[in-house]
Design an enzyme around this catalytic site. Structure first.
Site, PDB file in Angstrom:
ATOM      1  N   LYS A 272       0.820  -1.218   0.000  1.00  0.00           N
ATOM      2  CA  LYS A 272       0.000   0.000   0.000  1.00  0.00           C
ATOM      3  C   LYS A 272       0.856   1.273   0.000  1.00  0.00           C
ATOM      4  CE  LYS A 272      -3.932  -2.180   2.314  1.00  0.00           C
ATOM      5  NZ  LYS A 272      -4.972  -2.002   3.355  1.00  0.00           N
TER       6      LYS A 272
ATOM      7  N   TYR B  56     -12.451  -2.022  -3.694  1.00  0.00           N
ATOM      8  CA  TYR B  56     -12.932  -2.181  -2.318  1.00  0.00           C
ATOM      9  C   TYR B  56     -14.452  -2.058  -2.226  1.00  0.00           C
ATOM     10  CZ  TYR B  56      -8.306  -2.302  -0.092  1.00  0.00           C
ATOM     11  OH  TYR B  56      -7.059  -2.680   0.333  1.00  0.00           O
TER      12      TYR B  56
ATOM     13  N   ASN C  23      -2.083   0.053   6.803  1.00  0.00           N
ATOM     14  CA  ASN C  23      -1.569  -1.218   7.341  1.00  0.00           C
ATOM     15  C   ASN C  23      -0.677  -1.967   6.331  1.00  0.00           C
ATOM     16  OD1 ASN C  23      -3.621  -2.039   5.653  1.00  0.00           O
ATOM     17  ND2 ASN C  23      -4.629  -3.349   7.148  1.00  0.00           N
TER      18      ASN C  23
ATOM     19  N   HIS D  28      -2.285  -5.543   1.611  1.00  0.00           N
ATOM     20  CA  HIS D  28      -3.582  -6.208   1.462  1.00  0.00           C
ATOM     21  C   HIS D  28      -3.332  -7.601   0.904  1.00  0.00           C
ATOM     22  CE1 HIS D  28      -7.672  -7.120   0.124  1.00  0.00           C
ATOM     23  NE2 HIS D  28      -7.104  -7.570  -0.979  1.00  0.00           N
TER      24      HIS D  28
ATOM     25  N   GLU E  46      -9.710 -10.745  -7.625  1.00  0.00           N
ATOM     26  CA  GLU E  46      -8.768  -9.634  -7.404  1.00  0.00           C
ATOM     27  C   GLU E  46      -7.567  -9.724  -8.356  1.00  0.00           C
ATOM     28  OE1 GLU E  46      -7.836  -9.510  -3.215  1.00  0.00           O
ATOM     29  OE2 GLU E  46      -9.882  -8.914  -2.682  1.00  0.00           O
TER      30      GLU E  46
HETATM   31  P1  CMP Z   1      -7.398  -4.612   3.756  1.00  0.00           P
HETATM   32  O1  CMP Z   1      -6.907  -5.978   4.056  1.00  0.00           O
HETATM   33  O2  CMP Z   1      -6.827  -3.920   2.575  1.00  0.00           O
HETATM   34  O3  CMP Z   1      -8.986  -4.642   3.613  1.00  0.00           O
HETATM   35  C1  CMP Z   1      -9.808  -3.531   3.887  1.00  0.00           C
HETATM   36  C2  CMP Z   1      -9.059  -2.391   4.495  1.00  0.00           C
HETATM   37  O4  CMP Z   1      -9.826  -1.404   5.140  1.00  0.00           O
HETATM   38  C3  CMP Z   1      -8.154  -2.912   5.587  1.00  0.00           C
HETATM   39  O5  CMP Z   1      -7.108  -3.676   5.042  1.00  0.00           O
HETATM   40  C4  CMP Z   1      -7.728  -1.617   6.253  1.00  0.00           C
HETATM   41  O6  CMP Z   1      -6.676  -0.995   5.567  1.00  0.00           O
HETATM   42  C5  CMP Z   1      -8.970  -0.745   6.079  1.00  0.00           C
HETATM   43  N1  CMP Z   1      -9.674  -0.505   7.341  1.00  0.00           N
HETATM   44  C6  CMP Z   1      -9.776   0.692   7.935  1.00  0.00           C
HETATM   45  N2  CMP Z   1     -10.493   0.604   9.065  1.00  0.00           N
HETATM   46  C7  CMP Z   1     -10.851  -0.685   9.188  1.00  0.00           C
HETATM   47  C8  CMP Z   1     -11.629  -1.411  10.156  1.00  0.00           C
HETATM   48  N3  CMP Z   1     -12.163  -0.822  11.222  1.00  0.00           N
HETATM   49  N4  CMP Z   1     -11.796  -2.736   9.964  1.00  0.00           N
HETATM   50  C9  CMP Z   1     -11.270  -3.348   8.860  1.00  0.00           C
HETATM   51  N5  CMP Z   1     -10.544  -2.699   7.911  1.00  0.00           N
HETATM   52  C10 CMP Z   1     -10.337  -1.389   8.076  1.00  0.00           C
END
Ligand code: CMP
Length: 140
Positions: free
Chosen positions: A11, A51, A114, A117, A128
């Protein structure tokens, strides 16, 4: 042994901090193989489409903002049980809950930024991967 493929995204928070190589090293140390990879800058429309399953969530707009804030590196990973294996290598979505040695424990800034993904099922992995790659770009 079930060989699978999964979709990984490094990311913008991670590309901004020049962490692509360090994250790739953790991926390869786990035994997963990077069989496709490209660096792109997602448009808002692409992020919203990718998303789309989260469209009703409170964090959707912030998530799309952060995913378009800079380049991402999209990858196809291949290996035994690759979908679950990569989720183990990434660690919990919230880095506060991520296990030692995982990508998110090591590098993630917070639950939104984070760093990576990974697909959550083989069905979603197929969707995906097809979102970003044509078959000719995937070289196992
Ligand atoms: P990802 O695995 O990319 O899938 C959805 C993304 O939403 C997640 O990682 C986070 O980067 C983002 N996100 C932000 N807030 C939340 C939350 N409360 N719960 C889950 N995903 C979140």
């Amino acid at each position: 042994m079930t060989t699978q493929q999964t979709l990984s995204i490094i990311k913008p928070d991670a590309t901004r901090r020049n962490l692509t190589g360090k994250i790739n090293a953790l991926i390869e140390q786990s035994g997963l193989r990077i069989i496709a990879q490209k660096r792109i800058h997602l448009t808002r429309a692409q992020a919203e489409k990718f998303y789309g399953v989260h469209a009703e969530r409170s964090f959707f707009s912030d998530l799309c903002n952060s995913m378009t804030a800079g380049p991402v590196v999209v990858q196809v990973l291949e290996g035994d049980n690759a979908v679950q294996k990569y989720r183990d290598v990434m660690g919990a979505t919230n880095p506060a809950n991520a296990a030692e040695g995982t990508i998110r424990k090591e590098f993630a800034e917070n639950i939104e930024a984070n760093s990576v993904h990974g697909s959550d099922s083989t069905d979603n992995a197929a969707i995906e991967i097809a979102f970003f790659f044509s078959q000719i770009e995937i070289v196992g």
